[in-house]
Design a protein around this motif. Structure first.
Motif, PDB file in Angstrom:
ATOM      1  N   LYS A  28       0.759  -1.264   0.068  1.00  0.00           N
ATOM      2  CA  LYS A  28       0.149  -0.023   0.034  1.00  0.00           C
ATOM      3  C   LYS A  28       0.733   1.518  -0.096  1.00  0.00           C
ATOM      4  N   LYS A  29       2.040   1.099   0.559  1.00  0.00           N
ATOM      5  CA  LYS A  29       2.968   2.404   0.444  1.00  0.00           C
ATOM      6  C   LYS A  29       3.784   2.522  -0.828  1.00  0.00           C
ATOM      7  N   GLY A  30       3.693   1.462  -1.708  1.00  0.00           N
ATOM      8  CA  GLY A  30       4.095   1.589  -3.097  1.00  0.00           C
ATOM      9  C   GLY A  30       5.356   0.722  -3.217  1.00  0.00           C
ATOM     10  N   PHE A  31       5.733  -0.278  -2.456  1.00  0.00           N
ATOM     11  CA  PHE A  31       6.800  -0.918  -2.621  1.00  0.00           C
ATOM     12  C   PHE A  31       6.409  -2.444  -3.211  1.00  0.00           C
ATOM     13  N   ARG A  32       7.427  -2.933  -4.096  1.00  0.00           N
ATOM     14  CA  ARG A  32       7.268  -4.270  -4.403  1.00  0.00           C
ATOM     15  C   ARG A  32       7.874  -5.255  -3.333  1.00  0.00           C
ATOM     16  N   CYS A  33       7.052  -5.919  -2.926  1.00  0.00           N
ATOM     17  CA  CYS A  33       7.245  -7.037  -1.771  1.00  0.00           C
ATOM     18  C   CYS A  33       7.485  -8.410  -2.379  1.00  0.00           C
ATOM     19  N   ILE A  34       8.739  -8.881  -1.990  1.00  0.00           N
ATOM     20  CA  ILE A  34       9.225 -10.435  -2.232  1.00  0.00           C
ATOM     21  C   ILE A  34       9.336 -11.096  -1.013  1.00  0.00           C
ATOM     22  N   ALA A  35       8.737 -12.169  -0.751  1.00  0.00           N
ATOM     23  CA  ALA A  35       8.875 -12.900   0.530  1.00  0.00           C
ATOM     24  C   ALA A  35       9.232 -14.548  -0.006  1.00  0.00           C
ATOM     25  N   PHE A  36       9.876 -15.248   0.566  1.00  0.00           N
ATOM     26  CA  PHE A  36      10.365 -16.582   0.126  1.00  0.00           C
ATOM     27  C   PHE A  36      10.607 -17.506   1.314  1.00  0.00           C
ATOM     28  N   ASP A  37      10.119 -18.492   0.967  1.00  0.00           N
ATOM     29  CA  ASP A  37      10.685 -19.617   2.058  1.00  0.00           C
ATOM     30  C   ASP A  37      12.132 -20.257   1.723  1.00  0.00           C
ATOM     31  N   LEU A  38      12.797 -20.130   3.129  1.00  0.00           N
ATOM     32  CA  LEU A  38      13.997 -20.779   3.208  1.00  0.00           C
ATOM     33  C   LEU A  38      13.921 -22.324   2.769  1.00  0.00           C
ATOM     34  N   PRO A  39      15.004 -22.934   2.419  1.00  0.00           N
ATOM     35  CA  PRO A  39      14.957 -24.183   2.071  1.00  0.00           C
ATOM     36  C   PRO A  39      14.130 -25.279   3.310  1.00  0.00           C
ATOM     37  N   GLY A  40      13.183 -25.975   3.172  1.00  0.00           N
ATOM     38  CA  GLY A  40      12.698 -26.647   4.111  1.00  0.00           C
ATOM     39  C   GLY A  40      11.615 -26.072   4.889  1.00  0.00           C
ATOM     40  N   HIS A  41      11.117 -24.955   4.601  1.00  0.00           N
ATOM     41  CA  HIS A  41      10.304 -24.098   5.264  1.00  0.00           C
ATOM     42  C   HIS A  41       8.883 -23.607   4.534  1.00  0.00           C
ATOM     43  N   GLU A  42       8.771 -24.555   3.446  1.00  0.00           N
ATOM     44  CA  GLU A  42       7.718 -24.194   2.510  1.00  0.00           C
ATOM     45  C   GLU A  42       6.269 -24.940   3.137  1.00  0.00           C
ATOM     46  N   HIS A  43       6.131 -25.474   4.091  1.00  0.00           N
ATOM     47  CA  HIS A  43       4.708 -25.737   4.628  1.00  0.00           C
ATOM     48  C   HIS A  43       4.652 -25.552   5.977  1.00  0.00           C
ATOM     49  N   LYS A  44       3.432 -24.765   6.325  1.00  0.00           N
ATOM     50  CA  LYS A  44       3.137 -24.353   7.532  1.00  0.00           C
ATOM     51  C   LYS A  44       2.855 -25.541   8.362  1.00  0.00           C
ATOM     52  N   GLY A  45       3.531 -25.662   9.616  1.00  0.00           N
ATOM     53  CA  GLY A  45       3.373 -26.531  10.555  1.00  0.00           C
ATOM     54  C   GLY A  45       4.179 -27.723  10.183  1.00  0.00           C
ATOM     55  N   SER A  46       4.877 -27.735   9.366  1.00  0.00           N
ATOM     56  CA  SER A  46       5.673 -29.128   9.059  1.00  0.00           C
ATOM     57  C   SER A  46       6.317 -29.673  10.478  1.00  0.00           C
ATOM     58  N   THR A  47       6.498 -30.812  10.655  1.00  0.00           N
ATOM     59  CA  THR A  47       7.341 -31.506  11.683  1.00  0.00           C
ATOM     60  C   THR A  47       8.524 -32.305  11.242  1.00  0.00           C
ATOM     61  N   HIS A  48       8.602 -32.110   9.709  1.00  0.00           N
ATOM     62  CA  HIS A  48       9.599 -32.885   8.942  1.00  0.00           C
ATOM     63  C   HIS A  48      11.108 -32.550   9.203  1.00  0.00           C
ATOM     64  N   ARG A  49      11.731 -33.155  10.087  1.00  0.00           N
ATOM     65  CA  ARG A  49      13.125 -32.639  10.058  1.00  0.00           C
ATOM     66  C   ARG A  49      13.996 -32.101   8.892  1.00  0.00           C
ATOM     67  N   ILE A  50      14.651 -31.044   9.206  1.00  0.00           N
ATOM     68  CA  ILE A  50      15.605 -30.707   7.941  1.00  0.00           C
ATOM     69  C   ILE A  50      16.874 -30.653   8.399  1.00  0.00           C
ATOM     70  N   THR A  51      17.918 -30.425   7.506  1.00  0.00           N
ATOM     71  CA  THR A  51      19.473 -30.479   7.723  1.00  0.00           C
ATOM     72  C   THR A  51      20.086 -29.347   7.169  1.00  0.00           C
ATOM     73  N   TYR A  52      19.489 -28.435   6.698  1.00  0.00           N
ATOM     74  CA  TYR A  52      20.297 -27.426   5.985  1.00  0.00           C
ATOM     75  C   TYR A  52      21.009 -26.531   6.741  1.00  0.00           C
ATOM     76  N   SER A  53      22.310 -26.060   6.411  1.00  0.00           N
ATOM     77  CA  SER A  53      23.017 -25.152   7.006  1.00  0.00           C
ATOM     78  C   SER A  53      22.904 -23.802   6.817  1.00  0.00           C
ATOM     79  N   LEU A  54      23.248 -23.021   7.746  1.00  0.00           N
ATOM     80  CA  LEU A  54      23.022 -21.407   7.817  1.00  0.00           C
ATOM     81  C   LEU A  54      23.739 -20.729   6.378  1.00  0.00           C
ATOM     82  N   GLY A  55      24.653 -21.700   5.715  1.00  0.00           N
ATOM     83  CA  GLY A  55      25.187 -21.078   4.353  1.00  0.00           C
ATOM     84  C   GLY A  55      24.168 -21.364   3.294  1.00  0.00           C
TER      85      GLY A  55
END
Length: 230
Positions: A28-55
């Protein structure tokens, strides 16, 4: 041309945390907004263990920014703030906002405080179940909006360990540090120290939680960011 804001979420979160309030507000303030899921975070409430690094997460941010025609503004929340700090070692953006961010010194102090305050976190830490700990003690992240805890997903313990490694490289772009006075993980003193290290602006949101973008008074935080950007 509209300025672009890239939003980087934190531990156990996903793009959903920006879609709730912040993206409609900034659009509404005129910005183009992009939000993305980090690897392994694509599903709300998922309890599936992930092993990605901060890198791996830093590389994911690089991939998003490389697709843009112009340097964006980047807002990183919590772990996303540390991802942003590490990104800026080799990447660039127009301006950066560290929102309730892990300080450049890492999460050692924050982790100890949480464990001493809530001894019930210890079994979850031993099980490497960060999600379980946050769901048992949602007050670490939320004020009135603890209902959002059900949206949180499992986090990589490997990425968490990466948060203990301090950031040493200098950052020269304009930075704003924003923190809540009632943050359950990071202290106001740590926000002040982060701002001092980066010669950055500082905004402390009175009564604000760790998840400032999901607070009932989220607009106080969004307004502070807008005022700084302008």
């Amino acid at each position: 041309m509209k300025e672009t804001i890239v939003f980087v979420h934190g531990m156990c979160h996903g793009a959903w945390c920006w879609n709730e309030y912040f993206i409609p507000y900034f659009e509404k303030k005129g910005f183009r907004c992009i939000a993305f899921d980090l690897p392994g975070h694509e599903h709300k409430g998922s309890t599936h263990r992930i092993t990605y690094s901060l890198g791996n997460y830093v590389q994911a941010l690089h991939q998003v920014v490389e697709k843009l025609d112009q340097p964006p503004i980047i807002i990183g929340h919590s772990m996303g703030g540390m991802i942003l700090q590490r990104f800026l070692k080799t990447g660039s953006c127009k301006k950066a906002i560290l929102l309730a961010s892990v300080p450049p010194t890492g999460v050692f102090r924050a982790s100890l405080r949480a464990l001493f305050r809530y001894l019930g976190l210890i079994p979850y830490l031993l099980q490497r179940n960060l999600l379980g700990g946050f769901k048992k003690y949602p007050q670490l992240m939320f004020n009135e909006t603890a209902g959002f805890a059900s949206f949180m997903c499992a986090e990589s313990f490997i990425a968490y360990l990466g948060l203990f490694i301090p950031v040493f490289h200098p950052i020269s772009i304009p930075i704003l540090v924003v923190g809540g006075s009632r943050d359950g993980l990071i202290t106001v003193k740590e926000f002040q120290q982060t701002a001092k290290q980066y010669n950055a602006g500082l905004e402390i949101i009175e009564g604000g939680s760790h998840d400032l973008m999901l607070d009932t008074d989220y607009a106080k935080t969004a307004d502070a960011i807008i005022n700084w950007l302008e």
